[in-house]
Design an enzyme around this catalytic site. Structure first.
Site, PDB file in Angstrom:
ATOM      1  N   GLU A 145      80.131  32.003  51.854  1.00  0.00           N
ATOM      2  CA  GLU A 145      80.750  30.742  52.261  1.00  0.00           C
ATOM      3  C   GLU A 145      82.282  30.767  52.200  1.00  0.00           C
ATOM      4  O   GLU A 145      82.909  30.078  51.390  1.00  0.00           O
ATOM      5  CB  GLU A 145      80.210  29.580  51.434  1.00  0.00           C
ATOM      6  CG  GLU A 145      78.756  29.286  51.741  1.00  0.00           C
ATOM      7  CD  GLU A 145      78.270  27.970  51.137  1.00  0.00           C
ATOM      8  OE1 GLU A 145      78.907  27.451  50.204  1.00  0.00           O
ATOM      9  OE2 GLU A 145      77.261  27.447  51.625  1.00  0.00           O
ATOM     10  N   GLU A 316      70.794  29.497  53.869  1.00  0.00           N
ATOM     11  CA  GLU A 316      70.393  28.650  52.742  1.00  0.00           C
ATOM     12  C   GLU A 316      69.880  27.335  53.312  1.00  0.00           C
ATOM     13  O   GLU A 316      70.607  26.650  54.041  1.00  0.00           O
ATOM     14  CB  GLU A 316      71.583  28.373  51.815  1.00  0.00           C
ATOM     15  CG  GLU A 316      72.165  29.622  51.175  1.00  0.00           C
ATOM     16  CD  GLU A 316      73.356  29.322  50.267  1.00  0.00           C
ATOM     17  OE1 GLU A 316      73.570  28.148  49.895  1.00  0.00           O
ATOM     18  OE2 GLU A 316      74.099  30.273  49.936  1.00  0.00           O
TER      19      GLU A 316
END
Ligand code: GAL
Length: 647
Positions: A145, A316
């Site tokens: 991320e 995710e």
């Protein structure tokens, strides 16, 4: 597209080794075939600088792989261990007010720091060399991320050195920089590149051109950081290399990072995002509190399909309540399944749940997993298992989605309008997202495109809202395009250096329209449109000989048209957006299906998917006027059926 599959994020370093085998067996029993590991494990891989302890990772990979799971191995560079700071005391980023972003959580590094970049290259090479030939490995993830926790822009000394060098390379002559930025204004002219500082901390606002270049520089640091790891992995492995992007993070150019990777992926937390990252009214948030915004996931699925050049995953997927939003409700029963299926319908190859077992310690102990901390089944597991069964027994999903409409999304525009919003509510992501919602409320399937697109011929309609400056590619593509296009508001209103173009916005020869001036609107001063709905946030006063399609009730042109080009002279609210986009789509020969707030439709080459985000059942066949559909679609449920209608 074949081989759609499910996976789960697993942290072997969080659990006794004696649990791994049973965990793996339970994953496989649930129908899970992929597992992502390793992305935060650096302190266990190298507890002391140079002291590598990879034996446990060897065994974890062997155990998971022997159970039949394919592994995504993450490079651990988003969480440097504490000793790294002793080796590189100046590796921490600095926030806008100069504060150090300290050790004690994660992402405590500066993308520009050369020493840290070398450490990342070193650990990446160690992992790539050791595991590339493992028969169990299926893919790589670089870092985790980028941009999470506001980490793209850094005001550190490492970044300053890099920024000055970047400017010197870009402009070569300081006089050219002064001219490009317009530094004659307020006597801001520089004599040499080393006099230039960050644009933070100035008495009043800094030059927007200065800010824009700082964003460009910072974005390129992220791309270079990612590219370095990908290049190293590629020397050893030909498995796909991905990164997991996020929802509504625009601080770096994802297209630039994606261009150097094999596929995109993103982390989808529908309920967290609704509470944390949505501009929607409170009533909308309440209606969808347990389902998530009906368009937010879809928007990112389509965006990252573009970033991955057609290949993308969910790395995710929210499985239950998260821990990080202001309110963290549990999903309505059925939503974990619906979110997964919606991702698959938009072309996701693999959907991976975060995480296997809820951690009983540290920051995310309140974040649900597929198992509770005591290893019992959490509600998400049954839904994941159901999807796995459905995938195994159902027909293959043909992909990618079949879009008749394209929507251009541009990261530089997001930076530009955050630098100079000209009205408190003007936000680029919000504008593009509201256009996207308006298209979806008309039942349309959408492709998102980068502004560097060169061919639009597949689409019947192209929408370009809020684009800072025309790219050569898009300008050329548009001039040879035979479909319909909607431009504006604010599109083409700046040059690449953040000035007003000499030919005035929208700076498009084919459109005899000039934006003479603009105004931003207070929330209580929206402007009714003749045909219904309002302009809010923003409107433009235009002149020129193009045809006026509609006006605001004060008589000012709200939409202009010339041939197949329409110019939107303001920001329509939900009612107006849905109406105007629906009318133009029909004019472009696209069949629209007006949908209620909670129902969405996605078309693939062979099927139509219907997703009910509402907390109540919807009378599907009656609402969309198609008696071949089921009469009722339950709350948090979806339907897939063969495509019968023509496009
Ligand atoms: C993501 C992150 C994960 C975890 C998760 C919690 O942003 O990649 O490591 O923190 O959020 O929702």
């Amino acid at each position: 597209m074949t081989g759609r599959a499910l996976g789960v994020c697993y942290y072997p370093e969080h659990w006794p080794e004696s649990w791994w085998e049973e965990d793996a067996a339970r994953m496989v029993a649930a129908g899970i075939t992929w597992v992502r590991i390793g992305e935060f494990a650096w302190s266990r891989l190298e507890p002391v600088s140079g002291d590598l302890r990879l034996d446990w990772l060897d065994r974890a990979i062997a155990t998971l792989g022997a159970a039949g799971l394919k592994i995504v191995l993450g490079t651990p560079t988003a969480a440097p261990p504490r000793w790294m700071l002793d080796r590189h005391p100046d590796m921490l980023a600095r926030g806008k007010t100069g504060q150090l972003r300290k050790f004690g959580s994660r992402r405590h590094y500066d993308f520009s720091h050369k020493g840290y970049r070398e450490e990342c290259a070193r650990i990446t090479e160690i992992l790539a060399r050791r595991y590339s030939n493992s028969p169990y490995l299926g893919a790589w993830q670089v870092d985790n991320e980028f941009g999470c926790h506001d980490t793209v822009l850094s005001y550190s000394s490492a970044a300053l050195i890099g920024f000055r060098a970047w400017l010197a390379t870009k402009y070569k002559d300081i006089g050219d920089l002064n001219a490009a930025w317009g530094n004659v204004f307020w006597s801001m002219e520089y004599g040499e590149f080393d006099q230039i500082d960050f644009p933070n901390g100035t008495v009043t606002e800094a030059n927007p051109s200065h800010w824009l270049d700082f964003h460009r520089f910072s974005s390129e640091q992220v791309a270079a950081f990612s590219r370095r790891q990908a290049e190293i992995i590629r020397r050893y492995s030909n498995l796909p290399i991905l990164h997991n992007y996020m929802g509504r993070i625009t601080d770096f150019d994802h297209f630039a990072v994606g261009a150097e990777l094999d596929a995109a992926s993103w982390d989808s937390y529908p309920l967290g995002f609704l509470e944390d990252r949505s501009d929607a009214a409170n009533s909308w948030k309440a209606d969808f509190a347990r389902q998530g915004d009906p368009d937010f996931q879809a928007f990112h699925h389509d965006l990252y399909r573009a970033v991955g050049r057609g290949r993308w995953w969910v790395m995710e997927q929210q499985p239950g309540p998260v821990n990080w939003a202001p309110y963290n409700p549990a999903p309505l029963t059925g939503m974990v399944r619906l979110w997964t299926w919606e991702a698959l319908a938009h072309g996701a190859e693999i959907v991976i749940y975060f995480r296997w077992r809820q951690a009983p310690f540290a920051q995310e102990q309140m974040h649900a997993g597929l198992l509770t901390p005591d290893s019992r089944e959490a509600p998400g597991l049954a839904e994941a298992t159901q999807v796995a069964r459905e995938l195994a027994s159902g027909p293959e999903i043909e992909g990618p989605p079949l879009a008749s409409v394209a929507l251009v999304f541009d990261y530089q525009s997001a930076w530009a309008w955050s630098i100079q919003p000209q009205g408190a509510d003007f936000n680029y992501f919000r504008l593009v997202f509201e256009v996207y919602r308006g298209l979806r409320l008309n039942g349309l399937t959408i492709d998102i495109l980068s502004p560097d697109v060169e061919d639009l011929s597949r689409y019947s309609l192209v929408v370009v809202p809020g684009l800072l400056a025309w790219t050569t590619g898009l300008r050329t593509a548009l001039s040879g395009y035979h479909g319909h296009a909607i431009i504006g508001p604010r599109t083409g209103s700046k040059t690449e250096h953040f000035g007003i173009p000499a030919s005035m916005p929208p700076d498009l020869l084919a459109l005899e329209t000039r934006v003479a001036h603009v105004e931003s609107l207070r929330p209580d001063c929206s402007l009714p449109l003749e045909g219904g709905g309002h302009f809010y946030i923003w409107r433009e006063i235009t002149d020129g000989s193009s045809f006026i399609v509609e006006r605001t009730v004060d008589g000012v042109a709200a939409m202009r048209r010339q041939g197949r080009l329409s110019y939107l002279c303001g920001w329509p609210d939900r009612v107006a957006m849905r109406r105007l986009l629906g009318e133009i789509a029909q004019g472009a020969g696209i069949r629209t299906t007006p949908l209620p707030d909670g129902l969405r439709r996605v078309e693939t080459p062979g099927e139509v998917f219907w997703f009910n985000y509402a907390a109540e059942p919807v009378a599907l066949a009656a609402v969309v006027g198609d008696s071949s559909l089921p009469e009722v679609l339950g709350p948090a449920d979806f339907h897939r059926g063969a495509r019968t209608e023509s496009r």
